[in-house]
Design an enzyme around this catalytic site. Structure first.
Site, PDB file in Angstrom:
ATOM      1  NE  ARG A   1     -22.978  53.019 -13.229  1.00  0.00           N
ATOM      2  CZ  ARG A   1     -23.129  52.740 -11.932  1.00  0.00           C
ATOM      3  NH1 ARG A   1     -22.494  51.717 -11.402  1.00  0.00           N
ATOM      4  NH2 ARG A   1     -23.915  53.468 -11.183  1.00  0.00           N
ATOM      5  CB  THR A   2     -15.782  49.561 -17.471  1.00  0.00           C
ATOM      6  OG1 THR A   2     -14.859  50.160 -16.581  1.00  0.00           O
ATOM      7  CG2 THR A   2     -15.038  49.037 -18.671  1.00  0.00           C
TER       8      THR A   2
END
Lengths: 253, 264, 250
Positions: free
Chosen positions: B39-40
């Site tokens: 995920r970012t």
């Protein structure tokens, strides 16, 4: 030598899904009315994002909800409460009673117990028996009915002032007399305005604008509101409970 | 009558019970990449400030065209302003890959709207902003944020609209908005120039204000560039300019040690 | 002895920290507020009135959440019409009280006159700043009447007027000369809120007493670390009235 284990490890900051957007809310119940108020400043850190972001919302003709804390959670929460109230209207052809809205809010908050809405709620309005009521909540839903409550950034500034002016704490009644259990509307309104001007003076996250909602019980006239200028009525019908909003400027520094 | 044999006491059959519709079987976790999905956690290729303001006949959004990779000026002609539908423009700072994902998302939203072309409704800036805030808030709830601060501006039914939404889902409207370093450097200048004059400022004046702010940002924000775009949205719809070179002057530097050509 | 020596070496060992660790401990201390200011609890407030000033405090002494004493005075007379309230770490209250007593006595002897509130405020400030990098954990409040003596040109007898004076300072002596009120202590934010709502200019001694008492009582009732009794001193040109208030004891 201290172990290098925790020294060598690169510092990785995890995503923080919360922030605080400042502001303060306040509600006071009268015998047959309730005042729910909030300032309109929205900030993050030392930056003012906007000078007008409402924190107080009309839910029905007899219920007004003030939300304070993390603005994104607050707006989403209000949206979901309004949706549930509309479903109730469609199912039962009437508005949900105030105490039922209070329990609904507690259930909705507790449903998010392990990823809470970071929001302090104050629900104000008129109970089925025609009395003014204030319900206050913590972020995970524990709640109680009270006569007055302040929440948000300046809670610690405003609440002891309210204890003194609303509950007459540390004040002795004149001999043979007792303190009134409810104050008249003009007194309540001036206490609300004073509370917010005081909080604005001493708290950097409070200011810009003041939005006061006034809910009147069914059949109560607008006595006590004559001297108020710029009152706007929001009621959907005139023969039930009535909702008004008044806006005032607060200092912008 | 219970129509489901598994409820009658038939023993479980591992060969085909996985494909039954009821009771929903617990499928084996066989996503070999589960551990590799990222995920970012932090923005990588980033855009700096975006500025927005209201003027007499609409709104304007401005941003430079730089996408940085840390302190490296990696991509120098990246479009950070984007048209959405017939009434809206958006501008984004933060992670550029997340923004481009958002652009694709909005593109498919507009395409899916074409199905209901004849219903008399069109997505305006308010709807786009609401949609974006729901997307960004939804992603933050999954702890998988889209790492952007987005300004949404538009003009529809004679009404100006200028609003903000960020990776947390925080939203607000205001007559001037600035993201990133712009919030500290440009916002005070914008407020001074715009507040109270929203209904008076001409398009040329508004453009001048934004250019001045971008110039100050270029002088002081190390992650900015002297190349910018301006999006204008008014009654005739959105229009986004090509990249424009910012006029800067460095004459003052001659007199200051460390800025100019002096060696000592 | 051997045990002590071992300990000493152990201390030396842990002192050789890496740079990263130092940075980290700094970050930690930024997150954590200074515990010394909340260890013993207590609050002080001073207010200006018309030709009078008032200074008041609670009486609690605690060890974190545990209340140890309910007769712990934090306000001390400096001269006849000058008082100081010392709020913060109790041990430093005692130290500074004695230190100010010594310094004021020295001043009085050297100058052969009483110290003015203005001068005393600066004495407090410089005393605190002396310990800039290892401060006393005290935020003082000063309240007094400043004598203003005017000698008329017509040769008649000089007259003395009294101007109300209050001042506050942070732990390193940054002075704050407020015209309305000064608050410090664990209930300071509450005191700010109530005082801002109740205080008004030009209150007489009796009204000032009521205002400062109500402000203090209602503020400390919302503070877990303050309360358990209160004292109020109202300073007027001709007398100082000290009262102990009946307060909530919970």
């Amino acid at each position: 030598m201290p172990s290098m284990e925790h020294v060598a490890h690169p510092q990785q900051r995890a995503f923080n899904p919360y922030t605080e957007n400042g502001g303060t809310i306040l509600a006071i119940a009268g015998a047959d009315f309730t005042v729910i108020a909030g300032d309109t400043r929205q900030s993050e850190g030392y930056s003012i994002q906007t000078r007008y972001a409402p924190k107080v919302f009309r839910l029905t003709d007899r219920a007004v909800l003030a939300v304070n804390g993390f603005a994104a959670d607050g707006n989403m929460f209000v949206k979901k409460v309004k949706q549930r109230l509309e479903w109730y209207r469609h199912a039962h052809a009437k508005d949900m009673p105030l105490r039922a809205i209070a329990r609904l809010i507690q259930t909705m908050l507790y449903a998010q117990r392990f990823f809470p809405y970071y929001v302090y709620n104050i629900l104000g309005g008129i109970e089925d028996d025609g009395t003014g009521a204030v319900y206050s909540f913590d972020p995970v839903g524990s709640y109680e009915r009270e006569a007055c409550r302040a929440a948000g950034a300046a809670q610690s500034l405003v609440q002891p002032f309210l204890d003194n002016q609303i509950y007459f704490k540390n004040q002795q009644a004149a001999p043979g007399q007792t303190h009134p259990s409810h104050l008249p509307l003009p007194d309540v309104l001036s206490i609300v305005i004073d509370s917010f001007t005081s909080a604005t003076e001493r708290h950097i996250e409070v200011g810009d604008g003041l939005e006061m909602y006034i809910v009147l019980a069914k059949g109560r006239n607008t006595q006590g509101m004559e001297s108020l200028h710029g009152v706007q009525e929001l009621s959907s019908k005139l023969d039930g409970e009535r909702v008004f909003v008044v806006r005032r400027e607060l200092k912008k520094d | 009558m219970d129509h489901f044999p598994t409820n009658w006491g038939r023993p479980r059959n591992d060969a085909f019970d996985h494909y039954n519709t009821y009771p929903i079987p617990v499928r084996p976790q066989n996503n070999a990449f589960a551990d590799s999905v990222q995920r970012t956690q932090q923005p990588i290729v980033t855009g700096t400030s975006v500025l927005g303001l209201k003027y007499k006949d609409g709104i304007m959004i401005a941003s430079d065209t730089l996408a940085s990779y840390g302190s490296l000026a990696r991509f120098k002609d990246i479009k950070r302003l984007h048209q959405v539908g017939d009434f809206t423009a958006i501008g984004a700072s933060g992670d550029m890959s997340d923004f481009q994902a958002l652009q694709r998302d909005l593109e498919s939203l507009i395409i899916s709207e074409e199905v209901t072309e004849q219903d008399g409704h069109k997505l305006g800036p308010k709807e786009i902003h609401e949609y974006l805030s729901n997307v960004l808030y939804g992603k933050r709830c999954k702890m998988d944020p889209l790492w952007n601060s987005v300004i949404v501006g538009g003009f529809k039914d004679g009404e100006r609209f200028l609003a903000y939404v960020d990776l947390l889902g925080t939203t607000y409207t205001s007559s001037t908005i600035a993201t990133g370093y712009g919030a500290y450097i440009a916002q005070p200048l914008l407020r001074k120039a715009v507040e109270g004059k929203e209904d008076v400022l001409t398009e040329a004046e508004a453009r001048k204000i934004l250019e001045d702010c971008l110039r100050v940002l270029f002088y002081r924000d190390a992650r900015s560039l002297d190349k910018y775009q301006i999006a204008t949205v008014n009654a005739s719809g959105p229009s986004i300019s090509d990249s424009i070179k910012l006029e800067t002057s460095w004459g003052f530097a001659e007199g200051i040690r460390g800025y100019g050509a002096q060696t000592q | 002895m051997a045990r002590g020596r071992t300990r000493w070496w152990w201390k030396r060992e842990t002192r050789s920290v890496t740079v990263t660790q130092v940075t980290r401990s700094l970050e930690d201390s930024e997150e954590r507020p200074n515990m010394a200011m909340e260890l013993n609890g207590g609050s002080v407030i001073a207010m200006v009135g018309k030709n009078c000033v008032a200074i008041a405090s609670d009486l609690r002494l605690g060890n974190q959440a545990l209340t140890v004493a309910t007769n712990f005075e934090k306000i001390f007379p400096v001269s006849e019409q000058l008082y100081i309230g010392l709020c913060g770490l109790a041990t430093d209250v005692e130290t500074l009280r004695e230190r100010f007593r010594f310094l004021v006595n020295m001043y009085t002897i050297k100058e052969s006159r009483a110290i003015s509130p203005q001068a005393f405020a600066h004495l407090v400030s410089s005393t605190l700043y002396e310990k800039r990098f290892g401060p006393y954990f005290i935020e003082p409040v000063i309240a007094g009447l400043e004598p203003i003596t005017t000698t008329p040109t017509d040769g008649s007898a000089p007259t003395t007027e009294f101007r109300p004076f209050i001042a506050g300072a942070d732990v390193i002596g940054c002075l704050n000369f407020a015209k309305d009120f000064i608050v410090t202590g664990t209930a300071s934010d509450k005191l700010f809120g109530v005082a801002e709502g109740l205080w008004e200019p030009d209150l007489g001694p009796e009204d000032l007493f009521e205002t400062i008492s109500q402000t203090l009582l209602n503020a400390v009732d919302r503070d877990a670390y303050s309360g358990w009794g209160a004292v109020v001193h109202v300073i007027t040109p001709d007398k100082v009235v000290s009262r102990t208030l009946k307060a909530r004891m919970d």
